[in-house]
Structures are given as structure tokens and as C-alpha cells.
Design an enzyme around this catalytic site. Structure first.
Site, PDB file in Angstrom:
ATOM      1  N   GLY A   1       0.829  -1.212   0.000  1.00 34.99           N
ATOM      2  CA  GLY A   1       0.000   0.000   0.000  1.00 34.99           C
ATOM      3  C   GLY A   1       0.858   1.254   0.000  1.00 34.99           C
TER       4      GLY A   1
ATOM      5  N   TYR B   1     -15.448  -4.780   7.045  1.00 37.25           N
ATOM      6  CA  TYR B   1     -14.181  -4.051   7.245  1.00 37.25           C
ATOM      7  C   TYR B   1     -13.620  -4.227   8.660  1.00 37.25           C
ATOM      8  CZ  TYR B   1     -10.749  -0.312   7.587  1.00 37.25           C
ATOM      9  OH  TYR B   1      -9.587   0.381   7.835  1.00 37.25           O
TER      10      TYR B   1
ATOM     11  N   LYS C   1     -10.138  -6.285  10.158  1.00 38.57           N
ATOM     12  CA  LYS C   1      -9.102  -5.606  10.945  1.00 38.57           C
ATOM     13  C   LYS C   1      -8.965  -6.219  12.336  1.00 38.57           C
ATOM     14  CE  LYS C   1      -7.722  -2.663   7.892  1.00 38.57           C
ATOM     15  NZ  LYS C   1      -6.305  -2.575   7.486  1.00 38.57           N
TER      16      LYS C   1
ATOM     17  N   ASP D   1      -1.851  -7.217  -7.226  1.00 42.80           N
ATOM     18  CA  ASP D   1      -3.185  -7.131  -6.607  1.00 42.80           C
ATOM     19  C   ASP D   1      -3.215  -8.073  -5.404  1.00 42.80           C
ATOM     20  OD1 ASP D   1      -5.787  -7.184  -5.817  1.00 42.80           O
ATOM     21  OD2 ASP D   1      -6.628  -7.686  -7.779  1.00 42.80           O
TER      22      ASP D   1
ATOM     23  N   ASP E   1       2.112  -2.143  -4.527  1.00 45.25           N
ATOM     24  CA  ASP E   1       0.763  -1.582  -4.612  1.00 45.25           C
ATOM     25  C   ASP E   1       0.106  -2.093  -5.880  1.00 45.25           C
ATOM     26  OD1 ASP E   1      -1.596   0.297  -4.451  1.00 45.25           O
ATOM     27  OD2 ASP E   1      -0.368   1.187  -2.884  1.00 45.25           O
TER      28      ASP E   1
HETATM   29  N1  LIG Z   1      -7.268   6.282   6.939  1.00 46.35           N
HETATM   30  C1  LIG Z   1      -7.837   5.808   8.020  1.00 46.35           C
HETATM   31  O1  LIG Z   1      -8.628   6.489   8.702  1.00 46.35           O
HETATM   32  C2  LIG Z   1      -7.505   4.416   8.497  1.00 46.35           C
HETATM   33  C3  LIG Z   1      -7.919   4.057   9.782  1.00 46.35           C
HETATM   34  C4  LIG Z   1      -7.616   2.787  10.253  1.00 46.35           C
HETATM   35  C5  LIG Z   1      -6.938   1.900   9.451  1.00 46.35           C
HETATM   36  N2  LIG Z   1      -6.573   2.276   8.187  1.00 46.35           N
HETATM   37  C6  LIG Z   1      -5.855   1.297   7.391  1.00 46.35           C
HETATM   38  O2  LIG Z   1      -4.602   1.833   7.043  1.00 46.35           O
HETATM   39  C7  LIG Z   1      -4.166   1.252   5.811  1.00 46.35           C
HETATM   40  C8  LIG Z   1      -3.760   2.357   4.863  1.00 46.35           C
HETATM   41  O3  LIG Z   1      -4.929   3.112   4.556  1.00 46.35           O
HETATM   42  P1  LIG Z   1      -4.894   4.590   3.999  1.00 46.35           P
HETATM   43  O4  LIG Z   1      -5.861   5.349   4.804  1.00 46.35           O
HETATM   44  O5  LIG Z   1      -3.490   5.046   3.850  1.00 46.35           O
HETATM   45  O6  LIG Z   1      -5.605   4.345   2.597  1.00 46.35           O
HETATM   46  P2  LIG Z   1      -5.170   4.681   1.103  1.00 46.35           P
HETATM   47  O7  LIG Z   1      -6.370   4.355   0.288  1.00 46.35           O
HETATM   48  O8  LIG Z   1      -4.608   6.047   1.018  1.00 46.35           O
HETATM   49  O9  LIG Z   1      -4.016   3.641   0.829  1.00 46.35           O
HETATM   50  C9  LIG Z   1      -4.274   2.277   0.693  1.00 46.35           C
HETATM   51  C10 LIG Z   1      -3.347   1.713  -0.368  1.00 46.35           C
HETATM   52  O10 LIG Z   1      -3.635   0.308  -0.486  1.00 46.35           O
HETATM   53  C11 LIG Z   1      -3.600  -0.003  -1.864  1.00 46.35           C
HETATM   54  N3  LIG Z   1      -4.416  -1.169  -2.162  1.00 46.35           N
HETATM   55  C12 LIG Z   1      -5.773  -1.279  -2.036  1.00 46.35           C
HETATM   56  N4  LIG Z   1      -6.177  -2.462  -2.530  1.00 46.35           N
HETATM   57  C13 LIG Z   1      -5.060  -3.103  -2.957  1.00 46.35           C
HETATM   58  C14 LIG Z   1      -4.841  -4.360  -3.573  1.00 46.35           C
HETATM   59  N5  LIG Z   1      -5.856  -5.192  -3.865  1.00 46.35           N
HETATM   60  N6  LIG Z   1      -3.574  -4.724  -3.875  1.00 46.35           N
HETATM   61  C15 LIG Z   1      -2.541  -3.877  -3.607  1.00 46.35           C
HETATM   62  N7  LIG Z   1      -2.696  -2.665  -3.044  1.00 46.35           N
HETATM   63  C16 LIG Z   1      -3.937  -2.289  -2.726  1.00 46.35           C
HETATM   64  C17 LIG Z   1      -4.189   1.228  -2.560  1.00 46.35           C
HETATM   65  O11 LIG Z   1      -3.853   1.258  -3.942  1.00 46.35           O
HETATM   66  C18 LIG Z   1      -3.563   2.353  -1.753  1.00 46.35           C
HETATM   67  O12 LIG Z   1      -2.334   2.760  -2.304  1.00 46.35           O
HETATM   68  C19 LIG Z   1      -5.337   0.409   5.319  1.00 46.35           C
HETATM   69  O13 LIG Z   1      -5.117  -0.934   5.651  1.00 46.35           O
HETATM   70  C20 LIG Z   1      -6.513   0.956   6.076  1.00 46.35           C
HETATM   71  O14 LIG Z   1      -7.542   0.013   6.209  1.00 46.35           O
HETATM   72  C21 LIG Z   1      -6.833   3.511   7.709  1.00 46.35           C
END
Ligand SMILES: NC(=O)c1ccc[n+]([C@@H]2O[C@H](COP(=O)([O-])OP(=O)(O)OC[C@H]3O[C@@H](n4cnc5c(N)ncnc54)[C@H](O)[C@@H]3O)[C@@H](O)[C@H]2O)c1
Length: 270
Positions: free
Chosen positions: A10, A153, A157, A43, A34
């Protein structure tokens, strides 16, 4: 000092991108994964993509890693299939961690990303959590689709957090000198949250979450915690799920944690 390599999934966006930037600035050799536009394009929602990511990362790091960070994930949204979320959030996390574990040096560390949705979102479906922890992807996908991605979701987690706590103390991790921990972020200002905000049904729900510090978190704040957990000063962290959420969990569930030990209840075999 010898170059330390770290795989970050990611890495193209949000928390993963902030972590990649921070670790690169600190001298780490970052190998980003990613689904597009990254060092390794894969993926992680598919078995094939996970296998490709592990093989390509092994080739790029010449067989040894000092860190693994699994940030790839998808939000739950009305209209999005639950299996789309469970595939990447849970299986895309644990399969990458297990696939790369043999390459992790003794003294190396991994950080998985959980979420405070595990404790602040009501009605988390337990059957999805159990299917994840049984590593039954087909059953998990079926259940996640039935519940929908909004409910699935936090289940994915929670399963990540429980998997980390179960595996971190075992022979493949702590027993081999490898540290495994999780971070549970609260609401962080990233493209994922922007996507949720833009959704007509999901967007208004975000405002229901109390955040005592008065603002969403910044991806850089989570990146700083991840860097700490990867580093030598975090040598006593093992199987921890570190909440970093501006106080949301503390204000909603003040007395629920720490939970006292009910000795009659054993979750895992001794
Ligand atoms: N932003 C929040 O509030 C938050 C809160 C709690 C947990 N999270 C977790 O933190 C992590 C990062 O989230 P973020 O907020 O930076 O989101 P984001 O959408 O900015 O980044 C997520 C990344 O994961 C990649 N991704 C998604 N599906 C994919 C796949 N099938 N194969 C490869 N890559 C894939 C996306 O392309 C993206 O670059 C995630 O696991 C999310 O669930 C986020």
C-alpha cells in the site's frame, strides 16, 4: 551501517506512502508494493498477486529483509462487495507477512495495520473474523459478501489484530528473534477517508466518531509510530496492538481496556 530493506504494501498512498517517505529519509531501502504505480505492482486481493508480490520482493531484497509493513487495504463502503475488502485487508496482509517472514533477519520487525474500527464500530460480524483466522478465504468471502463491506471491514481488521497476537509469540516470530506488532489507527486524513467522505451514505457517518484531540490524524503521525515499532528502541514490543486514534477508543470504551483475565476462558491452546 549495512543497508536495511523494508517491504511496504500500500506504499502508493496515504499511510503507506508516508511510511515509505519517512523510512527512505531515514536510510532504509524501501520496496513498495501496490496495485499500480509502485516498485512491485500486485493485486493483493488475489492469491496470484500475493505470490507475485512475495517472489518479486524476495528478488529485490536479495533474500534478506529488516522490516515488513502491511498498509494495503480497502475501506468498507455501501455497494462495495465484502469479499473485495476481506481479500486485501486480511489475506493480503497475513499471506504477505507469512510469505516474507523467512526473509526477515533475526532482529527484524513487522508491523501490520489494524484499525480502531475493531472497537468503536458496533456489530462486528464474528463469523467473518473466525473464517479469517481459520484462513478459509472462500468461506470468508461468502460471509463478507453476505454482511457487506461496511460490516466486514472491522471484522477483517479485528482478525488482523488477533492474528498478530496469536502469531507474534510463536516460534516463527518471537522464537526466531522477529518482532510482530500491529498499529490500530483511528480516523486518518488519507485518500481512503476522502473516498468515504465523498460517499453520500458513508460520509455523514464519519462525523459521528468522537475524536477528543479535535481533528483527524495525519498519515505522518502513523508513519512515525511504525518507524519506532520497526526500530531497536521497540525491542520489547511483541504482539502489541497499538491504538493511535486521537482518543476515540478511550472516550467510547473507557473501562473496557485493559480487560482483566478470565482464567476460565482460554482462546488458544497452551
Ligand atoms: N485512513 C484511516 O482512517 C484508516 C484508519 C484505520 C486503518 N486504516 C488502514 O490503514 C491502511 C492504509 O490506509 P490509507 O488510509 O493510507 O488508505 P489509502 O487508500 O490512502 O491507501 C491504501 C493503499 O492500499 C492499496 N491497495 C488497495 N487495494 C489493494 C490491492 N488489492 N492490492 C494492492 N494494493 C492495494 C491502494 O492502492 C492504496 O495505495 C489500510 O489498511 C486501512 O484500512 C486507515
Amino acid at each position: 551501517m549495512a543497508e536495511r530493506s523494508v517491504v511496504i504494501t500500500g506504499a502508493a498512498s496515504g499511510i503507506g506512502a508516508a511510511t515509505a517517505a519517512r523510512l527512505a529519509a531515514a536510510g532504509w531501502r524501501v520496496i513498495g508494493v501496490d496495485k499500480d504505480e509502485c516498485d512491485i505492482v500486485a493485486d493483493l486481493g488475489t492469491t496470484e498477486g500475493r505470490r507475485h508480490a512475495v517472489e518479486a520482493a524476495a528478488a529485490r531484497c536479495s533474500g534478506t529483509l529488516a522490516g515488513i509493513v502491511t498498509c494495503a487495504g480497502k475501506a468498507g463502503l455501501p455497494g462495495r462487495a465484502g469479499s473485495e475488502v476481506s481479500g486485501v485487508n486480511y489475506f493480503g496482509t497475513v499471506d504477505v507477512l507469512e510469505g516474507l517472514r523467512p526473509l526477515l533477519d533475526a532482529g527484524g520487525a513487522a508491523v501490520a495495520i489494524s484499525s480502531n474500527s475493531t472497537t468503536v464500530q458496533p456489530a462486528v460480524p464474528a463469523d467473518v473474523v473466525e473464517a479469517c483466522l481459520a484462513h478459509d478465504e472462500e468461506r470468508c468471502a461468502r460471509l463478507a459478501d453476505a454482511h457487506g463491506s461496511v460490516a466486514a471491514y472491522p471484522a477483517t481488521k479485528l482478525a488482523v489484530a488477533h492474528w498478530v497476537r496469536r502469531e507474534a509469540t510463536g516460534p516463527g516470530w518471537a522464537g526466531a528473534g522477529r518482532r510482530l506488532n500491529a498499529v490500530a489507527p483511528g480516523m486518518i486524513d488519507t485518500p481512503m477517508v476522502a473516498e468515504m467522505r465523498a460517499h453520500p451514505e458513508a460520509g455523514p457517518l464519519l462525523d459521528l466518531l468522537p475524536i477528543p484531540v479535535g481533528r483527524p490524524g495525519r498519515p505522518e503521525e502513523i508513519a512515525a509510530l511504525i518507524e519506532f515499532l520497526l526500530g531497536p528502541d521497540a525491542g520489547f514490543f511483541c504482539g502489541s496492538v497499538v491504538f493511535c486514534d486521537g482518543g476515540s477508543d478511550a472516550v467510547l470504551r473507557t473501562r473496557d481496556w485493559p480487560a482483566t483475565w478470565d482464567i476460565a476462558r482460554r482462546d488458544f491452546p497452551a
